[in-house]
Design a protein around this motif. Structure first.
Motif, short mmCIF file in Angstrom:
data_model
loop_
_atom_site.label_atom_id
_atom_site.label_comp_id
_atom_site.label_asym_id
_atom_site.label_seq_id
_atom_site.Cartn_x
_atom_site.Cartn_y
_atom_site.Cartn_z
N VAL A 34 0.81 -1.22 0.00
CA VAL A 34 0.00 0.00 0.00
C VAL A 34 0.84 1.28 0.00
O VAL A 34 0.50 2.25 -0.67
CB VAL A 34 -0.96 -0.01 1.21
N LEU A 35 1.95 1.29 0.73
CA LEU A 35 2.66 2.55 0.94
C LEU A 35 3.59 3.00 -0.19
O LEU A 35 3.64 4.20 -0.48
CB LEU A 35 3.43 2.50 2.26
N PRO A 36 4.34 2.13 -0.84
CA PRO A 36 5.26 2.63 -1.88
C PRO A 36 4.61 3.51 -2.94
O PRO A 36 5.18 4.55 -3.30
CB PRO A 36 5.87 1.36 -2.46
N PRO A 37 3.41 3.20 -3.45
CA PRO A 37 2.80 4.11 -4.44
C PRO A 37 2.52 5.51 -3.87
O PRO A 37 2.57 6.49 -4.62
CB PRO A 37 1.50 3.41 -4.83
N LEU A 38 2.27 5.61 -2.57
CA LEU A 38 2.02 6.93 -1.97
C LEU A 38 3.27 7.79 -1.94
O LEU A 38 3.19 9.01 -1.89
CB LEU A 38 1.46 6.76 -0.55
N CYS A 39 4.43 7.15 -1.96
CA CYS A 39 5.71 7.89 -1.94
C CYS A 39 5.94 8.64 -3.25
O CYS A 39 6.78 9.53 -3.32
CB CYS A 39 6.87 6.94 -1.68
N ASP A 40 5.19 8.30 -4.30
CA ASP A 40 5.35 8.93 -5.60
C ASP A 40 4.59 10.24 -5.72
O ASP A 40 4.73 10.94 -6.72
CB ASP A 40 4.90 7.98 -6.71
N GLU A 41 3.77 10.56 -4.71
CA GLU A 41 3.01 11.81 -4.76
C GLU A 41 3.95 13.01 -4.61
O GLU A 41 5.01 12.90 -3.99
CB GLU A 41 1.94 11.82 -3.65
N ALA A 42 3.55 14.14 -5.17
CA ALA A 42 4.39 15.34 -5.13
C ALA A 42 4.66 15.80 -3.70
O ALA A 42 5.78 16.21 -3.37
CB ALA A 42 3.74 16.47 -5.93
N ASP A 43 3.64 15.76 -2.85
CA ASP A 43 3.79 16.15 -1.45
C ASP A 43 3.50 14.94 -0.57
O ASP A 43 2.51 14.23 -0.80
CB ASP A 43 2.81 17.28 -1.10
N PRO A 44 4.33 14.72 0.45
CA PRO A 44 4.04 13.61 1.35
C PRO A 44 2.63 13.75 1.93
O PRO A 44 2.22 14.85 2.31
CB PRO A 44 5.11 13.74 2.44
N PRO A 45 1.88 12.65 2.00
CA PRO A 45 0.47 12.74 2.37
C PRO A 45 0.14 12.79 3.85
O PRO A 45 -0.99 13.11 4.21
CB PRO A 45 -0.14 11.49 1.74
#
Length: 133
Positions: A11-22
């Protein structure tokens, strides 16, 4: 509060690709995870935690040996520092009544030390001399 369903590895690695940390704050329940998995999780924090954000986790590694527990705390502190987080371990007194662990899985005593070292980690801001990301 955001609860994510699935394994952290999926679940988490794809969230690391966002421009701003979520996330402003993260708590990681490390049950059934070892030191290697914990450090791999830590590697994701710069992409997940906003600058100034707070991170903590269940710090149960070496919960039966005070010396080894301190060694793991120091290793985690140094690793987190290299990733742009400050980390302190606040001592919390643990008082366990006799019989508390009766009936626990395989008679396991889940915490044997007098103090729990509560991790309090904060992602440093850019102006604190660390690169973002």
């Amino acid at each position: 509060v955001t609860v994510l369903q699935g394994t952290w590895q999926g679940v988490l690695p794809p969230l690391c690709d966002e421009a701003d940390p979520p996330f402003d704050a993260i708590f990681f329940d490390t049950f059934a995870e070892g030191a290697d998995e914990l450090f791999r999780f830590h590697e994701l924090l710069p992409g997940l935690l906003r600058p100034g954000g707070v991170y903590s986790y269940f710090n149960g590694i070496a919960s039966h040996d005070a010396f080894l527990h301190r060694v793991y705390c120091e290793a985690a502190r140094r690793h987190l520092h290299s990733l742009g987080l400050t980390a302190t371990f606040e001592p919390v007194r643990v008082s366990v009544a006799p019989g508390t662990w009766e009936g626990a899985e395989a008679g396991r005593n889940w915490w044997a030390l007098e103090h729990y070292s509560l991790p309090v980690c904060v992602r440093r801001r850019r102006e604190e001399g660390e690169a973002d990301g």
